[in-house]
Motif scaffolding. Structure first.
Motif, PDB file in Angstrom:
ATOM      1  N   LEU A 294      38.569  62.716  23.928  1.00  0.00           N
ATOM      2  CA  LEU A 294      38.958  63.418  22.714  1.00  0.00           C
ATOM      3  C   LEU A 294      39.309  62.367  21.661  1.00  0.00           C
ATOM      4  N   MET A 295      38.469  62.277  20.629  1.00  0.00           N
ATOM      5  CA  MET A 295      38.616  61.219  19.628  1.00  0.00           C
ATOM      6  C   MET A 295      39.284  61.698  18.342  1.00  0.00           C
ATOM      7  N   ASP A 296      39.140  62.979  18.042  1.00  0.00           N
ATOM      8  CA  ASP A 296      39.672  63.476  16.770  1.00  0.00           C
ATOM      9  C   ASP A 296      40.151  64.910  16.952  1.00  0.00           C
ATOM     10  N   LEU A 297      41.316  65.219  16.384  1.00  0.00           N
ATOM     11  CA  LEU A 297      41.869  66.569  16.413  1.00  0.00           C
ATOM     12  C   LEU A 297      42.506  66.842  15.063  1.00  0.00           C
ATOM     13  N   ARG A 298      42.150  67.954  14.466  1.00  0.00           N
ATOM     14  CA  ARG A 298      42.722  68.316  13.175  1.00  0.00           C
ATOM     15  C   ARG A 298      42.842  69.828  13.067  1.00  0.00           C
ATOM     16  N   LYS A 299      43.888  70.233  12.340  1.00  0.00           N
ATOM     17  CA  LYS A 299      44.086  71.646  12.056  1.00  0.00           C
ATOM     18  C   LYS A 299      43.487  71.925  10.690  1.00  0.00           C
ATOM     19  N   LEU A 300      42.568  72.871  10.635  1.00  0.00           N
ATOM     20  CA  LEU A 300      41.865  73.154   9.392  1.00  0.00           C
ATOM     21  C   LEU A 300      42.796  73.845   8.411  1.00  0.00           C
ATOM     22  N   PRO A 306      44.513  70.979   2.461  1.00  0.00           N
ATOM     23  CA  PRO A 306      43.840  69.922   3.226  1.00  0.00           C
ATOM     24  C   PRO A 306      44.062  70.096   4.730  1.00  0.00           C
ATOM     25  N   ASP A 307      43.159  69.487   5.499  1.00  0.00           N
ATOM     26  CA  ASP A 307      43.297  69.521   6.955  1.00  0.00           C
ATOM     27  C   ASP A 307      44.474  68.665   7.396  1.00  0.00           C
ATOM     28  N   THR A 308      45.096  69.077   8.486  1.00  0.00           N
ATOM     29  CA  THR A 308      46.152  68.279   9.099  1.00  0.00           C
ATOM     30  C   THR A 308      45.536  67.457  10.220  1.00  0.00           C
ATOM     31  N   VAL A 309      45.530  66.131  10.059  1.00  0.00           N
ATOM     32  CA  VAL A 309      44.912  65.245  11.037  1.00  0.00           C
ATOM     33  C   VAL A 309      45.994  64.664  11.928  1.00  0.00           C
ATOM     34  N   TYR A 310      45.809  64.758  13.244  1.00  0.00           N
ATOM     35  CA  TYR A 310      46.773  64.236  14.202  1.00  0.00           C
ATOM     36  C   TYR A 310      46.318  62.854  14.672  1.00  0.00           C
ATOM     37  N   ASN A 311      47.271  61.946  14.759  1.00  0.00           N
ATOM     38  CA  ASN A 311      46.990  60.583  15.207  1.00  0.00           C
ATOM     39  C   ASN A 311      47.440  60.421  16.654  1.00  0.00           C
ATOM     40  N   ARG A 363      49.558  64.027  22.043  1.00  0.00           N
ATOM     41  CA  ARG A 363      50.850  63.693  21.436  1.00  0.00           C
ATOM     42  C   ARG A 363      50.600  62.802  20.235  1.00  0.00           C
ATOM     43  N   ASP A 364      51.055  63.246  19.075  1.00  0.00           N
ATOM     44  CA  ASP A 364      50.875  62.497  17.834  1.00  0.00           C
ATOM     45  C   ASP A 364      51.791  61.277  17.852  1.00  0.00           C
ATOM     46  N   VAL A 365      51.232  60.099  17.662  1.00  0.00           N
ATOM     47  CA  VAL A 365      52.024  58.869  17.736  1.00  0.00           C
ATOM     48  C   VAL A 365      52.843  58.636  16.478  1.00  0.00           C
ATOM     49  N   ALA A 366      52.558  59.377  15.395  1.00  0.00           N
ATOM     50  CA  ALA A 366      53.258  59.143  14.125  1.00  0.00           C
ATOM     51  C   ALA A 366      54.516  59.989  14.002  1.00  0.00           C
ATOM     52  N   ASP A 367      54.411  61.288  14.219  1.00  0.00           N
ATOM     53  CA  ASP A 367      55.571  62.153  13.990  1.00  0.00           C
ATOM     54  C   ASP A 367      56.000  62.919  15.235  1.00  0.00           C
ATOM     55  N   ALA A 368      55.565  62.432  16.404  1.00  0.00           N
ATOM     56  CA  ALA A 368      56.007  62.987  17.696  1.00  0.00           C
ATOM     57  C   ALA A 368      55.585  64.427  17.917  1.00  0.00           C
ATOM     58  N   LYS A 369      54.596  64.899  17.159  1.00  0.00           N
ATOM     59  CA  LYS A 369      54.071  66.225  17.447  1.00  0.00           C
ATOM     60  C   LYS A 369      53.244  66.169  18.724  1.00  0.00           C
ATOM     61  N   GLN A 370      53.236  67.245  19.464  1.00  0.00           N
ATOM     62  CA  GLN A 370      52.496  67.285  20.712  1.00  0.00           C
ATOM     63  C   GLN A 370      52.093  68.719  21.017  1.00  0.00           C
ATOM     64  N   GLY A 371      51.171  68.835  21.968  1.00  0.00           N
ATOM     65  CA  GLY A 371      50.730  70.170  22.330  1.00  0.00           C
ATOM     66  C   GLY A 371      49.583  70.125  23.328  1.00  0.00           C
ATOM     67  N   THR A 372      49.144  71.285  23.723  1.00  0.00           N
ATOM     68  CA  THR A 372      48.018  71.428  24.645  1.00  0.00           C
ATOM     69  C   THR A 372      46.931  72.242  23.962  1.00  0.00           C
ATOM     70  N   ILE A 373      45.724  71.736  24.015  1.00  0.00           N
ATOM     71  CA  ILE A 373      44.600  72.464  23.440  1.00  0.00           C
ATOM     72  C   ILE A 373      43.681  72.922  24.565  1.00  0.00           C
ATOM     73  N   SER A 374      43.054  74.047  24.371  1.00  0.00           N
ATOM     74  CA  SER A 374      42.127  74.597  25.364  1.00  0.00           C
ATOM     75  C   SER A 374      40.839  74.989  24.661  1.00  0.00           C
TER      76      SER A 374
END
Length: 394
Positions: A294-300, A306-311, A363-374
């Motif tokens: 998984l190389m890229d994840l973003r919320k449209l 604008p899209d929210t891009v997770y790092n 887990r986002d390395v910038a703002d500690a956001k995390q989650g599970t995607i399916s």
């Protein structure tokens, strides 16, 4: 009603023509087969006549029918020399009251054990030493070659005691008829082969290597057991999924490997100039191993936002599945000799689409956001391929 007799006459005439063609074809085949039989009977009679001229012909003599030498590419590809020796030995058994034919298997066993070379004896040299080793009073030697649609066999009968040539004879028969007859006497039972296959499966290009064992039955029918390993190129795939929080877009780097086994039924068809055409088909089972990141994840964004891009660090995902399918293909073979051949071909394999459910924790390395995607993925393994390889028969 008046037209019916006319139609019946036309149908009757067509049937007569069809039957005539079938009859002529069958007659031609039988005529060629009869030509081989007549030639062998005539040769056998000449051999026994030359033997009867010996002073001690009343004493039953031992005869060794040696492997005849192949002197042309057609003879080499079909091993006509060995086939002719087998055929001649069978015909000479009709004179078993006067001659004692040494079994061909016994001759082969002695030659292997003593490590004898056949090149010298093919020209009639050193017949006495061969006769002593084999326990033979007479040697039948010669060579086989083809020209102008015919097979010609040069035959010599050599008395081992004096190395004297009693008979030097030539036999000429129809090439196609003799090759067909020869195949009944020289049977190839086992074949091992290896090859490379270039496949197009879904959006992937796949390199596959395989090995195969073939058990040959009769009339070109064979049962094949194939094992293979393949790997795909890297592809970038994108997926979109929705949940209560919004719509997400993902990008993966994906590739896969496959290890498989197949059982194939084939039928070899003779062509010309040493070529065979072999269609085949059968079931196969593969172990599909997918490796993705998984190389890229973003919320449209919605309503122009604008899209929210997770790092996050790339997430590796591995999955493995066993899948059944079927495949069919056709290969064109070229026989270098009876033992060796090269081949090229094409193949189509079919698998039902296989849907799988995947999930990944991020887990986002910038703002500690995390989650599970399916998400739900679909495995598509149906595709075409081209293949090439080499085979050895024994």
């Amino acid at each position: 009603m008046r037209c019916m007799p006319f139609q019946n006459n036309k149908r009757g005439a067509l049937m007569k023509k069809t039957l005539s063609v079938i009859f002529l074809f069958a007659f031609a085949v039988a005529a060629h087969a009869g030509e081989v039989d007549n030639a062998m009977k005539e040769l056998s009679a000449k051999i026994i006549a030359s033997y009867r001229k010996l002073p001690d012909a009343k004493r039953q003599k031992f005869v060794a029918v040696m492997d005849f030498q192949n002197r042309s590419m057609l003879a080499v590809r079909n091993n006509l020399g060995v086939a002719f020796s087998e055929i001649l030995a069978q015909y000479l058994l009709r004179y078993r009251g006067e001659l004692r034919i040494i079994e061909r298997k016994q001759i082969e066993s002695i030659i292997r054990e003593k490590e004898l070379k056949m090149t010298g004896i093919a020209e009639g040299g050193d017949a006495s030493s061969y006769g002593e080793v084999l326990g033979a009073d007479l040697l039948l030697i010669g060579s086989v070659f083809d020209a102008a649609g015919e097979v010609r066999v040069n035959v010599r009968v050599v008395e081992t005691g004096k190395s004297e040539v009693l008979l030097n004879e030539s036999v000429t028969v129809d090439r196609r008829a003799f090759v067909k007859t020869a195949k009944r006497y020289v049977k190839v039972t086992h074949t091992v082969s290896a090859g490379y296959m270039y496949q197009t499966i879904d959006d992937y290009l796949v390199n596959t290597f395989y090995a195969m064992y073939t058990y040959n039955f009769f009339y070109g029918l064979a049962l094949n057991f194939q094992v293979f390993y393949g790997y795909s190129d890297d592809q970038t795939m994108q997926f979109t999924y929705k949940d209560d929080m919004g719509t997400y877009k993902m990008a993966f780097d994906k590739k896969f490997e496959q290890i498989g086994f197949s059982i194939l039924f084939s039928k070899s068809l003779d062509l010309i100039w040493g070529f065979n055409l072999t269609p085949y088909a059968g079931p196969l089972l593969i172990n599909y191993m997918e490796k993705s990141k998984l190389m890229d994840l973003r919320k449209l964004g919605s309503a122009g936002a604008p899209d929210t891009v997770y790092n996050f660090e790339p997430i590796s995902i591995f999955s493995s599945y066993s899948i059944f399918g079927i495949k069919a293909g056709i290969i064109l073979e070229y026989r270098i000799s009876l033992a060796y051949k090269l081949f090229v071909g094409t193949e189509y394999q079919y698998f039902p689409e296989y849907k799988i459910d995947n999930s990944a924790y991020w887990r986002d390395v910038a703002d500690a956001k995390q989650g599970t995607i399916s998400w739900r993925d679909t495995i598509k393994l149906t595709g075409y391929s081209i293949t090439a390889g080499a085979a050895y028969s024994f």
